[in-house]
Design a protein around this motif. Sequence first.
Motif, PDB file in Angstrom:
ATOM      1  N   TYR A   1       0.860  -1.181   0.000  1.00  0.00           N
ATOM      2  CA  TYR A   1       0.000   0.000   0.000  1.00  0.00           C
ATOM      3  C   TYR A   1       0.897   1.231   0.000  1.00  0.00           C
ATOM      4  O   TYR A   1       1.883   1.289   0.723  1.00  0.00           O
ATOM      5  CB  TYR A   1      -0.891   0.019   1.240  1.00  0.00           C
ATOM      6  CG  TYR A   1      -1.790  -1.190   1.329  1.00  0.00           C
ATOM      7  CD1 TYR A   1      -2.996  -1.217   0.656  1.00  0.00           C
ATOM      8  CD2 TYR A   1      -1.420  -2.313   2.061  1.00  0.00           C
ATOM      9  CE1 TYR A   1      -3.827  -2.326   0.713  1.00  0.00           C
ATOM     10  CE2 TYR A   1      -2.236  -3.423   2.133  1.00  0.00           C
ATOM     11  CZ  TYR A   1      -3.438  -3.427   1.454  1.00  0.00           C
ATOM     12  OH  TYR A   1      -4.249  -4.528   1.516  1.00  0.00           O
ATOM     13  N   ALA A   2       0.532   2.225  -0.818  1.00  0.00           N
ATOM     14  CA  ALA A   2       1.355   3.431  -0.923  1.00  0.00           C
ATOM     15  C   ALA A   2       0.469   4.674  -0.905  1.00  0.00           C
ATOM     16  O   ALA A   2      -0.659   4.650  -1.405  1.00  0.00           O
ATOM     17  CB  ALA A   2       2.180   3.404  -2.211  1.00  0.00           C
ATOM     18  N   GLU A   3       0.995   5.726  -0.353  1.00  0.00           N
ATOM     19  CA  GLU A   3       0.296   7.007  -0.361  1.00  0.00           C
ATOM     20  C   GLU A   3       0.218   7.526  -1.795  1.00  0.00           C
ATOM     21  O   GLU A   3       1.090   7.208  -2.614  1.00  0.00           O
ATOM     22  CB  GLU A   3       1.036   8.014   0.521  1.00  0.00           C
ATOM     23  CG  GLU A   3       1.008   7.674   1.999  1.00  0.00           C
ATOM     24  CD  GLU A   3      -0.395   7.744   2.579  1.00  0.00           C
ATOM     25  OE1 GLU A   3      -1.169   8.632   2.185  1.00  0.00           O
ATOM     26  OE2 GLU A   3      -0.710   6.887   3.420  1.00  0.00           O
ATOM     27  N   PRO A   4      -0.787   8.339  -2.112  1.00  0.00           N
ATOM     28  CA  PRO A   4      -0.933   8.827  -3.492  1.00  0.00           C
ATOM     29  C   PRO A   4       0.318   9.508  -4.041  1.00  0.00           C
ATOM     30  O   PRO A   4       0.677   9.315  -5.203  1.00  0.00           O
ATOM     31  CB  PRO A   4      -2.091   9.825  -3.394  1.00  0.00           C
ATOM     32  CG  PRO A   4      -2.883   9.367  -2.227  1.00  0.00           C
ATOM     33  CD  PRO A   4      -1.891   8.785  -1.256  1.00  0.00           C
ATOM     34  N   GLY A   5       1.013  10.278  -3.225  1.00  0.00           N
ATOM     35  CA  GLY A   5       2.208  10.971  -3.682  1.00  0.00           C
ATOM     36  C   GLY A   5       3.394  10.056  -3.945  1.00  0.00           C
ATOM     37  O   GLY A   5       4.299  10.396  -4.702  1.00  0.00           O
ATOM     38  N   ASP A   6       3.395   8.884  -3.336  1.00  0.00           N
ATOM     39  CA  ASP A   6       4.497   7.932  -3.481  1.00  0.00           C
ATOM     40  C   ASP A   6       4.162   6.768  -4.405  1.00  0.00           C
ATOM     41  O   ASP A   6       5.030   5.955  -4.702  1.00  0.00           O
ATOM     42  CB  ASP A   6       4.876   7.356  -2.109  1.00  0.00           C
ATOM     43  CG  ASP A   6       5.381   8.414  -1.154  1.00  0.00           C
ATOM     44  OD1 ASP A   6       5.974   9.397  -1.631  1.00  0.00           O
ATOM     45  OD2 ASP A   6       5.176   8.255   0.066  1.00  0.00           O
ATOM     46  N   PHE A   7       2.909   6.676  -4.839  1.00  0.00           N
ATOM     47  CA  PHE A   7       2.454   5.493  -5.557  1.00  0.00           C
ATOM     48  C   PHE A   7       3.254   5.229  -6.831  1.00  0.00           C
ATOM     49  O   PHE A   7       3.681   4.105  -7.081  1.00  0.00           O
ATOM     50  CB  PHE A   7       0.962   5.602  -5.887  1.00  0.00           C
ATOM     51  CG  PHE A   7       0.387   4.335  -6.422  1.00  0.00           C
ATOM     52  CD1 PHE A   7       0.029   3.313  -5.567  1.00  0.00           C
ATOM     53  CD2 PHE A   7       0.214   4.148  -7.776  1.00  0.00           C
ATOM     54  CE1 PHE A   7      -0.494   2.128  -6.051  1.00  0.00           C
ATOM     55  CE2 PHE A   7      -0.299   2.972  -8.278  1.00  0.00           C
ATOM     56  CZ  PHE A   7      -0.655   1.961  -7.411  1.00  0.00           C
ATOM     57  N   ASP A   8       3.487   6.246  -7.637  1.00  0.00           N
ATOM     58  CA  ASP A   8       4.236   6.049  -8.887  1.00  0.00           C
ATOM     59  C   ASP A   8       5.674   5.611  -8.620  1.00  0.00           C
ATOM     60  O   ASP A   8       6.198   4.737  -9.311  1.00  0.00           O
ATOM     61  CB  ASP A   8       4.226   7.318  -9.737  1.00  0.00           C
ATOM     62  CG  ASP A   8       2.858   7.606 -10.334  1.00  0.00           C
ATOM     63  OD1 ASP A   8       2.100   6.642 -10.593  1.00  0.00           O
ATOM     64  OD2 ASP A   8       2.542   8.790 -10.546  1.00  0.00           O
ATOM     65  N   PHE A   9       6.306   6.209  -7.615  1.00  0.00           N
ATOM     66  CA  PHE A   9       7.685   5.831  -7.270  1.00  0.00           C
ATOM     67  C   PHE A   9       7.747   4.366  -6.823  1.00  0.00           C
ATOM     68  O   PHE A   9       8.599   3.613  -7.279  1.00  0.00           O
ATOM     69  CB  PHE A   9       8.230   6.741  -6.165  1.00  0.00           C
ATOM     70  CG  PHE A   9       9.565   6.288  -5.647  1.00  0.00           C
ATOM     71  CD1 PHE A   9      10.720   6.549  -6.367  1.00  0.00           C
ATOM     72  CD2 PHE A   9       9.664   5.578  -4.454  1.00  0.00           C
ATOM     73  CE1 PHE A   9      11.960   6.118  -5.903  1.00  0.00           C
ATOM     74  CE2 PHE A   9      10.890   5.146  -3.981  1.00  0.00           C
ATOM     75  CZ  PHE A   9      12.040   5.421  -4.710  1.00  0.00           C
ATOM     76  N   VAL A  10       6.841   3.969  -5.946  1.00  0.00           N
ATOM     77  CA  VAL A  10       6.831   2.597  -5.432  1.00  0.00           C
ATOM     78  C   VAL A  10       6.551   1.613  -6.563  1.00  0.00           C
ATOM     79  O   VAL A  10       7.207   0.575  -6.682  1.00  0.00           O
ATOM     80  CB  VAL A  10       5.802   2.443  -4.290  1.00  0.00           C
ATOM     81  CG1 VAL A  10       5.672   1.001  -3.861  1.00  0.00           C
ATOM     82  CG2 VAL A  10       6.180   3.323  -3.112  1.00  0.00           C
TER      83      VAL A  10
END
Length: 66
Positions: free
Chosen positions: A42-51
């Motif tokens: 699970y990733a926060e919206p701001g980190d989702f693309d990076f993850v």
Amino acid sequence: QGLLISSNNEKNTTFDAVRSVRVMRTFRTIKVNELINRNQVYAEPGDFDFVTDFILSHVPQTAKRR
């Protein structure tokens, strides 16, 4: 067994053994599946693309990507 599974907060994934990756942007979830083990990230919206990019760059090219 259900109680034991629900108490597990941490799980490791061996990137070399990953067979499929499913990106579910709506739920901010990335499902990383090995032969037997299943993992959800699970990733926060701001980190989702990076993850997502990090995971996809580390799994084998033969892994199914959805």
